[in-house]
Design a protein around this motif. Structure first.
Motif, PDB file in Angstrom:
ATOM      1  N   ILE A 195      48.043  30.424  42.218  1.00 39.99           N
ATOM      2  CA  ILE A 195      47.660  31.818  41.995  1.00 39.99           C
ATOM      3  C   ILE A 195      48.547  32.372  40.882  1.00 39.99           C
ATOM      4  O   ILE A 195      49.768  32.160  40.888  1.00 39.99           O
ATOM      5  CB  ILE A 195      47.844  32.650  43.285  1.00 39.99           C
ATOM      6  N   LEU A 239      49.488  35.917  38.648  1.00 43.37           N
ATOM      7  CA  LEU A 239      49.360  37.345  38.377  1.00 43.37           C
ATOM      8  C   LEU A 239      49.792  37.549  36.940  1.00 43.37           C
ATOM      9  O   LEU A 239      50.928  37.212  36.589  1.00 43.37           O
ATOM     10  CB  LEU A 239      50.253  38.173  39.306  1.00 43.37           C
ATOM     11  N   MET A 283      46.878  39.192  47.486  1.00 46.00           N
ATOM     12  CA  MET A 283      47.286  39.527  46.121  1.00 46.00           C
ATOM     13  C   MET A 283      46.377  40.587  45.520  1.00 46.00           C
ATOM     14  O   MET A 283      46.819  41.441  44.761  1.00 46.00           O
ATOM     15  CB  MET A 283      47.290  38.269  45.247  1.00 46.00           C
ATOM     16  N   GLU A 284      45.105  40.526  45.852  1.00 46.24           N
ATOM     17  CA  GLU A 284      44.205  41.552  45.333  1.00 46.24           C
ATOM     18  C   GLU A 284      44.639  42.936  45.806  1.00 46.24           C
ATOM     19  O   GLU A 284      44.570  43.904  45.058  1.00 46.24           O
ATOM     20  CB  GLU A 284      42.744  41.234  45.707  1.00 46.24           C
ATOM     21  N   ALA A 306      47.879  43.788  43.691  1.00 46.19           N
ATOM     22  CA  ALA A 306      47.776  43.826  42.225  1.00 46.19           C
ATOM     23  C   ALA A 306      48.079  45.215  41.664  1.00 46.19           C
ATOM     24  O   ALA A 306      48.849  45.355  40.714  1.00 46.19           O
ATOM     25  CB  ALA A 306      46.389  43.369  41.805  1.00 46.19           C
ATOM     26  N   ALA A 331      49.452  44.323  38.016  1.00 51.27           N
ATOM     27  CA  ALA A 331      49.042  43.086  37.357  1.00 51.27           C
ATOM     28  C   ALA A 331      47.729  43.322  36.614  1.00 51.27           C
ATOM     29  O   ALA A 331      46.859  44.063  37.091  1.00 51.27           O
ATOM     30  CB  ALA A 331      48.853  41.981  38.392  1.00 51.27           C
ATOM     31  N   ILE A 336      44.343  38.688  38.397  1.00 51.79           N
ATOM     32  CA  ILE A 336      44.778  37.672  39.356  1.00 51.79           C
ATOM     33  C   ILE A 336      43.865  36.476  39.167  1.00 51.79           C
ATOM     34  O   ILE A 336      42.641  36.600  39.269  1.00 51.79           O
ATOM     35  CB  ILE A 336      44.653  38.175  40.797  1.00 51.79           C
TER      36      ILE A 336
END
Ligand code: ASP
Ligand code: MG
Length: 416
Positions: free
Chosen positions: A264, A266, A328-329, A332, A337, A340
């Protein structure tokens, strides 16, 4: 007279006939004048069968009852083994993990051994019996049955060997030892005579399935030699033991690979204190184990804020990939970020060897070997005795063969 602990895995006791063969092998050892303790796994597929049954009853079965249930697999194996011995005219007695004195912490399905009092095992050995102990289980303080995690019978065997002060701990399985790499993909893969605890620990953590990782840790901490051998074929096997000067002569001992990871990234997060901590904090709180992390040096400046920007990439187990992406979404926006990006189209290729400590240039030779095959490296991590590279999945086999060859692992000599 030696005291020998022999552990047989599920595939070695998969049928009644195989259990009889295992009994014969244990009896042979006993007849040579040795004391024999046999640790068994459940018959092949049995643990999975029981787990499926539990899930058939209820979607999320209670861990206590799951342990109560799956511990029976190993108990059946040892009882059948003792009966097989008796049918062959040998005195034998089987014990559950807790009858054998194995105490654990509270963690159902992932319990750790906290104490071991093998008094009953000793008493039976002294009476000239072959003793069989069910692997993978113990008893917690509340006197509930616990299990040690998948593959946990290896840990039972090593722990018993340590507690009994055994002369050897033999692990019988469906391969004849530890190989320099996976023989299914590399023809010149070679069985090693010896490997150090540390190297085995790395290989186990990199996905080599022969030995459960905790058992190797246990063996290393107590310096209990492990002899890995084929259950139904004669032959030398591999000795897992303390590092010796022979082992250091070769820079690399083994090549491992894993296709069970995802990456993954960012992009363009602020390069300032606390960002990496925030991202990794979220991941680790959810119990996901991150393996490799890389943060680029910031090259760009955020035009709006005048702050430097950077990219952060990390790898997670494939089974946690979707969950980690979702998290992570959600993060973000917090770390600002730009994007992603995730992919599971990766493989991790690793070189392991205690000899790396005193051989320079292993990393550069690894990179050059991959470059010669036109393979791009996307992440690199190193430790004292390991170098890992993330590459595109489709090159896995090619990379393994090329590296095995480049570091001369197909040749039997231990000379550098
Ligand atoms: N039967 C357990 C499993 O399948 C434990 C073991 O075999 O070591 O994971
Ligand atoms: Mg196993």
């Amino acid at each position: 007279m030696a005291l020998i602990v022999q552990k047989y895995g599920g595939s070695s006791v998969a049928t009644p006939e195989l259990i009889r063969q295992v009994a014969k092998r244990a009896i042979d050892t006993h007849k040579k004048g040795h004391q024999v303790v046999v640790v068994l796994s459940a018959m092949k597929g049995e643990t999975d069968r029981l787990l499926a049954l539990a899930h058939d009853m209820v979607r999320e079965p209670e861990a206590r009852e799951v342990d109560q249930l799956i511990a029976t697999g190993e108990i059946a194996s040892v009882a059948l083994f003792a009966l097989a011995c008796q049918a062959l005219g040998e005195k034998a007695k089987s014990f559950t993990g807790f009858q054998a004195g194995i105490q654990t912490d509270e963690m159902h399905q992932r319990a750790r051994i906290t104490g071991l009092d093998p008094a009953r095992v000793r008493t039976e050995l002294a009476k000239g019996r072959v003793v069989a102990v069910a692997g993978f289980q113990g008893l917690n303080e509340a006197r509930d049955i616990t299990t040690l995690g998948r593959g946990g019978s290896d840990t039972t065997a090593v722990a018993l060997a340590v507690a009994l002060g055994a002369d050897t701990c033999e692990i019988y399985t469906d391969v004849d030892g530890i190989y320099t790499t996976d023989p299914h993909i590399c023809e010149s893969a070679r069985r090693m005579e010896k490997i150090s605890f540390e190297e085995m620990l790395e290989l186990s953590s990199l996905g080599a399935k022969v030995m459960e990782i905790r058992s190797v840790e246990f063996a290393m901490n107590y310096n209990m030699k492990i002899h890995v051998r084929h259950a139904h074929q004669p032959g030398g096997g591999t000795l897992i033991c303390e590092e010796d000067s022979d082992m250091e002569k070769k820079p690399v001992t083994g090549v491992a690979y894993s296709k069970n990871e995802a990456r993954i990234t960012l992009t363009k997060v602020a390069d300032q204190p606390g960002i990496a901590a925030k991202i990794m904090g979220i991941i680790s709180k959810s119990g996901i184990v991150v393996d490799m992390i890389i943060q680029n040096q910031s090259a760009e400046i955020d035009p709006a804020l005048g702050q430097p920007l950077t990219d952060i990439s990390f790898t997670v187990p494939l089974s946690d990939y979707a969950r980690a992406m979702e998290m992570m979404e959600g993060t973000a926006a917090e770390v600002k970020a730009a994007r992603i990006v995730g992919t599971d189209n990766i493989a991790k290729i690793s070189l392991v060897g205690v000899g790396m400590r005193n051989h320079a240039g292993v990393a550069s030779q690894m990179f050059q070997t991959l470059a010669n095959e036109g393979i791009n490296i996307s992440l690199i991590s190193t430790s004292e005795i390991k170098i890992s590279c993330i590459i595109e999945k489709k090159y896995t086999e090619l990379a393994v063969r090329a590296l095995h060859d480049a570091f001369g692992l197909g040749q039997a000599t231990t000379d550098a």
